[in-house]
Motif scaffolding. Structure first.
Motif, PDB file in Angstrom:
ATOM      1  N   ALA A  40      38.724  28.850  54.871  1.00 46.12           N
ATOM      2  CA  ALA A  40      40.076  28.719  54.328  1.00 46.12           C
ATOM      3  C   ALA A  40      41.109  28.577  55.448  1.00 46.12           C
ATOM      4  CB  ALA A  40      40.418  29.924  53.450  1.00 46.12           C
ATOM      5  N   SER A  41      40.895  29.269  56.558  1.00 44.65           N
ATOM      6  CA  SER A  41      41.826  29.179  57.683  1.00 44.65           C
ATOM      7  C   SER A  41      41.830  27.776  58.283  1.00 44.65           C
ATOM      8  CB  SER A  41      41.470  30.211  58.762  1.00 44.65           C
ATOM      9  OG  SER A  41      41.664  31.524  58.294  1.00 44.65           O
ATOM     10  N   LEU A  74      48.973  38.550  68.824  1.00 48.52           N
ATOM     11  CA  LEU A  74      49.006  39.739  67.975  1.00 48.52           C
ATOM     12  C   LEU A  74      49.233  39.361  66.515  1.00 48.52           C
ATOM     13  CD1 LEU A  74      49.029  42.814  67.589  1.00 48.52           C
ATOM     14  CD2 LEU A  74      51.479  42.791  68.144  1.00 48.52           C
ATOM     15  N   LEU A  75      50.173  38.450  66.268  1.00 46.79           N
ATOM     16  CA  LEU A  75      50.426  38.004  64.892  1.00 46.79           C
ATOM     17  C   LEU A  75      49.168  37.391  64.282  1.00 46.79           C
ATOM     18  CD1 LEU A  75      53.983  36.344  64.930  1.00 46.79           C
ATOM     19  CD2 LEU A  75      53.342  38.599  64.076  1.00 46.79           C
ATOM     20  N   GLY A  76      48.477  36.554  65.054  1.00 47.37           N
ATOM     21  CA  GLY A  76      47.272  35.913  64.550  1.00 47.37           C
ATOM     22  C   GLY A  76      46.155  36.893  64.262  1.00 47.37           C
ATOM     23  N   PRO A 181      59.399  28.964  61.245  1.00 50.94           N
ATOM     24  CA  PRO A 181      58.412  29.779  60.521  1.00 50.94           C
ATOM     25  C   PRO A 181      57.096  29.074  60.244  1.00 50.94           C
ATOM     26  CG  PRO A 181      60.235  29.134  59.082  1.00 50.94           C
ATOM     27  CD  PRO A 181      60.629  28.786  60.476  1.00 50.94           C
ATOM     28  N   ILE A 182      57.134  27.762  59.982  1.00 48.99           N
ATOM     29  CA  ILE A 182      55.894  27.031  59.713  1.00 48.99           C
ATOM     30  C   ILE A 182      55.051  26.951  60.981  1.00 48.99           C
ATOM     31  CG2 ILE A 182      54.907  24.827  58.982  1.00 48.99           C
ATOM     32  CD1 ILE A 182      57.402  24.418  57.263  1.00 48.99           C
ATOM     33  N   VAL A 183      55.685  26.692  62.109  1.00 46.69           N
ATOM     34  CA  VAL A 183      54.971  26.648  63.391  1.00 46.69           C
ATOM     35  C   VAL A 183      54.392  28.024  63.711  1.00 46.69           C
ATOM     36  CG1 VAL A 183      55.234  26.316  65.882  1.00 46.69           C
ATOM     37  CG2 VAL A 183      56.332  24.738  64.295  1.00 46.69           C
ATOM     38  N   LEU A 187      50.428  28.861  64.259  1.00 43.37           N
ATOM     39  CA  LEU A 187      49.901  29.475  65.484  1.00 43.37           C
ATOM     40  C   LEU A 187      48.981  30.648  65.158  1.00 43.37           C
ATOM     41  CD1 LEU A 187      53.020  29.394  67.837  1.00 43.37           C
ATOM     42  CD2 LEU A 187      50.883  28.103  68.097  1.00 43.37           C
ATOM     43  N   GLY A 188      49.311  31.391  64.105  1.00 40.26           N
ATOM     44  CA  GLY A 188      48.442  32.484  63.685  1.00 40.26           C
ATOM     45  C   GLY A 188      47.050  31.984  63.328  1.00 40.26           C
ATOM     46  N   PHE A 189      46.983  30.874  62.612  1.00 42.86           N
ATOM     47  CA  PHE A 189      45.690  30.299  62.247  1.00 42.86           C
ATOM     48  C   PHE A 189      44.962  29.770  63.479  1.00 42.86           C
ATOM     49  CE2 PHE A 189      47.776  29.981  58.043  1.00 42.86           C
ATOM     50  CZ  PHE A 189      46.810  30.634  57.302  1.00 42.86           C
TER      51      PHE A 189
END
Length: 304
Positions: A40-41, A74-76, A181-183, A187-189
């Motif tokens: 899914a990612s 960290l967010l990812g 926010p979309i970027v 980046l988390g993914f």
């Protein structure tokens, strides 16, 4: 005109998010939570890269990451890696209706964490909201047997509650993020995918048994739980002059989700789940009426 478009985008997001609990259960019939997270990612990342290309934001990806690499790593690690892995495991252990309803209490968790980490005050209305919502969680988790406190799957309930903590933590960390926010989500993914693939290799997971139905289901999750729908929600919030009006649309989502679970996969909805969900929504409504315009931390949140 913009307000009508905002409501349209908001309704589209809420309706799509209402379907994902059903898609989770269908996907988990063939994929493990780790496989589900990984596949899914990848779908989500492809969708978000496409959106960034259309919007002319591809050039922002590398500079945004380089500006604060540890922060985005960290967010990812929190979202999507830990959050969705734990959430999918909770759905694997619990009936989808229970997991979805418990996870829906994340906004209350966010209120408590905002007070702890951002110094926001907790007023009387917050405590009333917390009381309603967590009584609702107990009703759902014990199937109405509050005095017995007997849980069908203590681990599943614990993971569902932990997912609310992780999601709230993610938005707490995002409060000072001024990047697109979309970027930021993309980046988390991009951080999580290599780690998830490495874990799949380490676990020796097999992919050959997955049918077309399984691939379609996990692709649906990637697009409409973790990817495109987030953009619809952000667009609605950007267009509207009344954020609380758009935010109030989320209250329909869990009830639509229960209907879909019952009709599409035939899941039995225990009466206590509906009672508990009503209590959670009452708590959220109390919080929303009082703090819908005040708490900036909630402006980009999504429903479950």
């Amino acid at each position: 005109m913009n307000e009508r478009r905002a409501i349209g985008f908001g309704l589209a997001a809420v309706l799509l998010w209402s379907t994902v609990a059903t898609a989770f259960k269908i996907t988990l019939e063939q994929l493990t939570p780790l496989q589900m997270l990984t596949a899914a990612s990848i779908v989500s990342a492809i969708a978000l890269i496409t959106i960034c290309a259309i919007q002319g934001k591809l050039r922002l990806i590398v500079p945004t990451f380089i500006s604060n690499p540890l922060y985005y790593i960290l967010l990812g690690l929190i979202n999507p890696l830990a959050y969705y892995l734990i959430l999918f495991k909770a759905y694997d252990l619990l009936p989808a209706a229970q997991a979805q309803a418990i996870n829906y209490s994340w906004a209350i968790t966010l209120t408590l964490m905002a007070a702890l980490f951002l110094g926001q005050s907790i007023r009387k209305q917050d405590w009333i909201a917390c009381t309603f919502s967590y009584i609702g969680v107990l009703v759902i988790a014990t199937e109405g047997n509050l005095l017995g406190l007997k849980f069908e799957s203590p681990l599943g309930v614990g993971l569902a509650l932990l997912s609310t903590l992780l999601w709230a933590s993610y938005w707490i960390l995002n409060t000072k993020n001024t990047s697109d926010p979309i970027v930021s989500v993309l980046l988390g993914f991009l951080v999580a995918i290599p780690i998830a693939l490495g874990l799949c290799f380490y676990e020796g997971l097999q992919w050959s048994h997955i049918s077309m139905k399984g691939w379609l289901a996990v692709s649906y999750v990637g697009l409409f739980e973790m990817g495109v729908t987030f953009v619809l929600w952000l667009t609605a919030l950007k267009l509207t002059q009344n954020t609380s009006r758009i935010s109030n649309l989320i209250f329909a989502s869990p009830f639509i989700s229960l209907i879909l679970l019952a009709t599409i996969i035939g899941e039995y909805i225990h009466p206590s789940t509906l009672v508990g969900l009503v209590l959670i929504v009452i708590g959220l409504a109390i919080q929303q009426i009082k703090f819908g315009k005040r708490r900036k931390v909630t402006t980009c949140q999504k429903v479950k």
